[in-house]
Design a protein around this motif. Sequence first.
Motif, short mmCIF file in Angstrom:
data_model
loop_
_atom_site.label_atom_id
_atom_site.label_comp_id
_atom_site.label_asym_id
_atom_site.label_seq_id
_atom_site.Cartn_x
_atom_site.Cartn_y
_atom_site.Cartn_z
N CYS A 154 0.16 11.80 -2.07
CA CYS A 154 0.17 10.38 -1.39
C CYS A 154 2.55 10.72 -1.37
N SER A 211 -6.73 5.31 0.10
CA SER A 211 -4.94 5.42 0.57
C SER A 211 -5.05 4.94 2.12
N LYS A 259 -4.17 7.52 4.14
CA LYS A 259 -3.11 8.37 4.57
C LYS A 259 -4.08 8.89 4.87
#
Length: 337
Positions: A175, A200, A202
């Motif tokens: 990340c 996350s 992401k």
Amino acid sequence: MIIVLKPNATEEQAKEILSRIESAGLKPLYMPGVERIVLGALGDERVLQQLHLDAYPCVENVKPILTKYKMVSREVQAHDTVVRFGSAAVGGDKFAVIAGPCSVESEAQLMAVAEVVKKHGAVALRGGAYKPRTSPYDFQGMGAEGLKLLHKANQQLGLPTVSEVMEVGQVDTMCEYVDCLQIGARNMQNYALLKAVGESKKPVLLKRGLSATIEELLLAAEYIYDAGNPNIILCERGIRTYETATRNTLDLNAVAYLKQRTHLPVVVDPSHGTGVRELVIPLSRAAAAVGADGIIVESHLNPCEALSDGHQALTGPMFEQLMQELKPFVEAAGRTL
């Protein structure tokens, strides 16, 4: 369940219903629209039925979500999702081309490929830092050094990056360096990893497993969405069949079907889908024609020296040819490159 409120329903009335849903131990969803408010409730169907939400005067109708996958279904969200990472956007009116080498091999190799694909219109750079290989003796990738090179390419050329994450322990590090996390075909049902990339937040490019059904792909996406991450791009990359003429069988049926069943963007990987360099361009044209939101292809300026998958990588001139031949098919599908 989907709870559609009447046009004159107020935000306060919606909050009252959401509060009741949450107090029953269910997951409430608030989806305000242009004309009316739509609510959702996820959880035990028996509890949902006991709430009798259709009895509220402000409720127009209540209907169950029949599919096993809920959040990624068009029943929950009718309009298409556009996933953005860096300057790239996948979904909507644009046809996105993600390109780059199978593996990051060196700074010179990566930068050279990145410059070529950017020049001809790629919106993002793909490159493997960690490589899941069938044989333990094949090149496994540069690891952390490869991630740093991807980050450097991003900084110098402005191309957002996509790279595969293989383990839960790699998520935080990746990340820091890449813009979009790829879940490879072999990890599509690695549920711990799906939850980790979900947490996350992401953007995630989720590839279909080698022998996975479409429903299994959508349920894998549901794991990521349920963990709190709606930024998911689905990828059809070919499935394993009895056919041996090509590496895999590229299932373009799946693309058209997915576009009907889910609001998530769908891209096609004709490189892995065929495993044959000469077939990548015609299958890319077909992907655009069938309604895909983009493609992800492998490109290497000297495939004969590639450390992985050189036989399916497009050369620089072939990538330029790909972008030229894609244009009329993309435009015919109502999009632009």
